[in-house]
Design a protein around this motif. Structure first.
Motif, PDB file in Angstrom:
ATOM      1  N   GLU A  49       4.185   0.633  -8.250  1.00 53.43           N
ATOM      2  CA  GLU A  49       3.957   1.226  -7.497  1.00 53.43           C
ATOM      3  C   GLU A  49       2.132   0.731  -6.970  1.00 53.43           C
ATOM      4  N   SER A  52      -2.038   3.743  -3.677  1.00 51.61           N
ATOM      5  CA  SER A  52      -2.318   4.278  -2.490  1.00 51.61           C
ATOM      6  C   SER A  52      -3.375   4.865  -1.740  1.00 51.61           C
ATOM      7  N   SER A  67      -1.055  -2.338   7.567  1.00 52.68           N
ATOM      8  CA  SER A  67       0.001  -2.014   7.102  1.00 52.68           C
ATOM      9  C   SER A  67       0.719  -3.276   7.479  1.00 52.68           C
ATOM     10  N   ASN A  69      -0.708  -6.171   6.285  1.00 52.72           N
ATOM     11  CA  ASN A  69      -0.735  -7.176   5.067  1.00 52.72           C
ATOM     12  C   ASN A  69       0.187  -7.507   4.269  1.00 52.72           C
ATOM     13  N   VAL A  71       1.852  -6.999   0.386  1.00 52.93           N
ATOM     14  CA  VAL A  71       1.611  -6.561  -0.622  1.00 52.93           C
ATOM     15  C   VAL A  71       2.591  -6.362  -1.880  1.00 52.93           C
TER      16      VAL A  71
END
Length: 182
Positions: A49, A52, A67, A69, A71
């Motif tokens: 991940e 953040s 949010s 967009n 990832v």
């Protein structure tokens, strides 16, 4: 349920990996190197991940990306490298994924010109292995594009050898966990 391994290399680079204890699968890999002034730089996530952004009460003061967009993240399996791109709502027919052998990277394009991404496979670069278009495949489900590249036999053998070595290493904090006081 995790085993963390920290590597320090002679050129000043650091690598931190996390493995699942039950399956032995790589969960995250991060790299860090010294900056120009000699201090430690930020961790660059290769597998797992992405980090953040700052969360908390001050979040409203920062400009943050939407949010919705896309990832992009890498999450490997035991037999393949895998990338997931969340928040891509287009149907599977829109996507085209190709291999650029001269630039040693993979390219994701959409026919509607809404998404374009180039990414390399650092593991193949470290082993000086060529990119193979036949090993590349993709699927799309739940607004997520999943790209899979089958690991070459050289990398599978090296990972198997690494797992054998990691099993021999005794954990630094493998005690009973109690603080002994006098």
């Amino acid at each position: 349920g995790k085993r963390k391994i920290h590597y320090l290399f002679e050129d000043g680079k650091e690598m931190a990996e996390e493995y699942d204890l039950k399956t032995g699968q790589l969960m995250s890999r991060k790299w860090r190197e010294k900056n120009t002034l000699g201090g430690t730089g930020k961790w660059q996530v290769e597998v797992g991940e992405p980090t953040s952004p700052l969360l908390g009460a001050l979040e409203s003061e920062f400009i943050t990306e939407s949010s919705s967009n896309p990832v992009f993240m890498r999450k490997d399996t035991l037999s393949s490298f895998q990338w997931r791109i969340r928040n891509l709502p287009y149907p599977k027919e829109v996507y085209s994924i190709s291999v650029e052998k001269e630039q040693r990277c993979c390219v994701i394009r959409t026919t509607n010109k809404k998404y374009y991404k180039k990414f390399s496979i650092p593991d193949l670069d470290r082993y000086h292995l060529p990119l193979d278009a036949a090993a590349l495949s993709f699927t799309h489900a739940n607004n997520t594009l999943i790209i899979t590249y089958q690991k070459p036999k050289e990398i599978l053998a090296a990972e198997e050898q690494l797992q054998k070595e990691l099993k021999k290493i005794k954990a630094a904090n493998s005690g009973d966990g109690d603080c002994k006081t006098q």
